[in-house]
Design an enzyme around this catalytic site. Structure first.
Site, PDB file in Angstrom:
ATOM      1  N   HIS A 154       0.850  -1.185   0.000  1.00  0.00           N
ATOM      2  CA  HIS A 154       0.000   0.000   0.000  1.00  0.00           C
ATOM      3  C   HIS A 154       0.888   1.239   0.000  1.00  0.00           C
ATOM      4  O   HIS A 154       1.778   1.372   0.830  1.00  0.00           O
ATOM      5  CB  HIS A 154      -0.902  -0.002   1.239  1.00  0.00           C
ATOM      6  CG  HIS A 154      -1.758   1.208   1.359  1.00  0.00           C
ATOM      7  ND1 HIS A 154      -2.800   1.493   0.503  1.00  0.00           N
ATOM      8  CD2 HIS A 154      -1.720   2.246   2.238  1.00  0.00           C
ATOM      9  CE1 HIS A 154      -3.375   2.622   0.860  1.00  0.00           C
ATOM     10  NE2 HIS A 154      -2.730   3.108   1.905  1.00  0.00           N
ATOM     11  N   LYS A 175      -0.851  11.081   1.115  1.00  0.00           N
ATOM     12  CA  LYS A 175       0.043  10.489   0.109  1.00  0.00           C
ATOM     13  C   LYS A 175      -0.377  10.889  -1.314  1.00  0.00           C
ATOM     14  O   LYS A 175       0.454  11.326  -2.111  1.00  0.00           O
ATOM     15  CB  LYS A 175       0.045   8.964   0.244  1.00  0.00           C
ATOM     16  CG  LYS A 175       0.512   8.450   1.597  1.00  0.00           C
ATOM     17  CD  LYS A 175       0.561   6.942   1.627  1.00  0.00           C
ATOM     18  CE  LYS A 175      -0.806   6.306   1.452  1.00  0.00           C
ATOM     19  NZ  LYS A 175      -1.710   6.615   2.571  1.00  0.00           N
ATOM     20  N   ASP A 193      -2.004   4.215  -4.477  1.00  0.00           N
ATOM     21  CA  ASP A 193      -2.712   3.321  -3.553  1.00  0.00           C
ATOM     22  C   ASP A 193      -2.129   1.914  -3.487  1.00  0.00           C
ATOM     23  O   ASP A 193      -1.802   1.419  -2.417  1.00  0.00           O
ATOM     24  CB  ASP A 193      -4.206   3.242  -3.892  1.00  0.00           C
ATOM     25  CG  ASP A 193      -4.992   2.610  -2.765  1.00  0.00           C
ATOM     26  OD1 ASP A 193      -4.801   3.020  -1.606  1.00  0.00           O
ATOM     27  OD2 ASP A 193      -5.779   1.689  -3.039  1.00  0.00           O
ATOM     28  N   ARG A 259      16.871  15.132  13.627  1.00  0.00           N
ATOM     29  CA  ARG A 259      17.002  16.421  12.967  1.00  0.00           C
ATOM     30  C   ARG A 259      18.230  16.500  12.072  1.00  0.00           C
ATOM     31  O   ARG A 259      18.384  17.464  11.317  1.00  0.00           O
ATOM     32  CB  ARG A 259      17.050  17.540  14.014  1.00  0.00           C
ATOM     33  CG  ARG A 259      15.796  17.609  14.871  1.00  0.00           C
ATOM     34  CD  ARG A 259      15.875  18.728  15.876  1.00  0.00           C
ATOM     35  NE  ARG A 259      16.029  20.028  15.232  1.00  0.00           N
ATOM     36  CZ  ARG A 259      16.202  21.163  15.891  1.00  0.00           C
ATOM     37  NH1 ARG A 259      16.269  21.152  17.215  1.00  0.00           N
ATOM     38  NH2 ARG A 259      16.335  22.294  15.249  1.00  0.00           N
TER      39      ARG A 259
END
Length: 335
Positions: A154, A175, A193, A259
């Protein structure tokens, strides 16, 4: 939406169907010299090929009959020296093994007994305009993708600056919206998808667009969008090597996020390690720009440039210089 490998991704291969001689013919644009035979019923089980050399001399020990059989220029020259009766006898023995097909390279002419034997035996005979070495490599490349182990995942697969980027995350995270924005910015959609993934080698995974959802994106609130119709043929692509995963996740204030990116992350898919980035999603973040930047940074890493390491080196250099100045100042005070 519901469901279906540089470079393997230059053209579309319909992987919803098994590997057949018909698929190979269409992909390589081969000429079928035996049109009476249904190529779609001739399956291919391995991506290797076999040159019909020793078999034409009558030697059949260790004959790899399950492979696609190729006749090149050398084999053709030898066949010309055989009488029609001997050639027919040898070919009848070859085709009795029910080989998947025989392909003649270099657009070479074919003697009539060859065609007649193939017709009688039901073995397809095809001809390619490519020279033998070029054709051999193309056959292996195509069959390696067709016969590779597969898995369905997916997510959304896009080509961003040539980097196959798989965008994953929970349903509704954004997405498809990010992929749509990337398409508007000139990048290409492979699949929305559902992505069918083929393991082509220990280093390469190829993502394929399922036939059902090909060209389409589902955007909540709008519905189904045909990307090809809206943005043109250059906006879509049907297969792409998977180079990087960008996982979108809800931003959590209390969580400590990486970070600097000093320790690269990877996700394992079918035994292959794929570079992965986790991106926290919060209102106001431009996901398309983030994906573009990640793709450019990935290309830089592949080329040998590591921005986090350079940044840390600069910090270390400044620390050393600062410590040196302080040491000089203290030495001056003591004097």
């Amino acid at each position: 939406m519901t469901p279906n490998l540089n470079n393997y991704s230059q053209g579309y291969i319909n992987l919803t169907k098994p590997a057949t001689v018909a698929t190979l013919k269409d992909r390589l644009k081969l000429k079928n010299l035996t049109p009476e035979i249904d190529l779609s019923k001739r399956s291919i089980e391995t991506f290797s090929i076999s040159r019909l050399a020793l078999q034409l001399t009558g030697f059949f020990d260790y004959f790899e009959y399950k492979l696609v059989q190729v006749i090149g220029r050398d084999e053709q020259e030898y066949m010309k020296r055989l009488s029609d009766d001997v050639l027919t006898e040898r070919l009848e023995k070859i085709t009795s093994y029910n080989v998947p097909c025989i392909i003649i390279s270099g657009n070479l002419r074919v003697k009539e007994p060859v065609i007649e034997v193939c017709k009688r035996s039901g073995v397809p005979l095809l001809r390619s305009e490519r020279e033998t070495s070029d054709m051999d490599s193309e056959i292996i490349k195509i069959l390696r993708v067709l016969l590779a182990p597969k898995e369905t995942l997916h997510g959304v697969l896009v080509d961003v600056y040539g980097v196959g980027t798989m965008i994953t995350g929970d349903s509704g995270i954004g997405k498809s919206e990010a992929a749509l924005e990337l398409v508007k910015r000139g990048h290409r959609l492979i699949s929305d998808d559902i992505v069918e993934i083929r393991k082509v080698s220990e280093e390469t995974l190829v993502g394929i667009a399922p036939e059902l959802t090909r060209d389409f994106i589902e955007v909540r609130g709008i519905g189904i969008i045909n990307v090809r119709a809206m943005f043109g043929y250059e906006a879509v692509k049907y297969s792409q090597n998977i180079d990087m995963i960008i996982n979108l996740e809800e931003y959590v204030k209390e969580r400590n996020y990486d970070r600097f990116g000093l320790e690269p992350k990877y996700e394992e898919i079918m035994g292959n390690k794929v570079f992965k980035i986790d991106v926290p999603v919060r209102p106001g973040r431009n996901l398309a720009v983030i994906v573009e930047s990640a793709a450019i940074n990935y290309r830089a890493r592949v080329a040998g440039y590591d921005a986090p390491s350079e940044f840390m080196s600069r910090i270390q250099k400044i620390k050393i210089e600062t410590m040196g100045r302080k040491s000089t100042e203290l030495s001056g005070e003591e004097d």
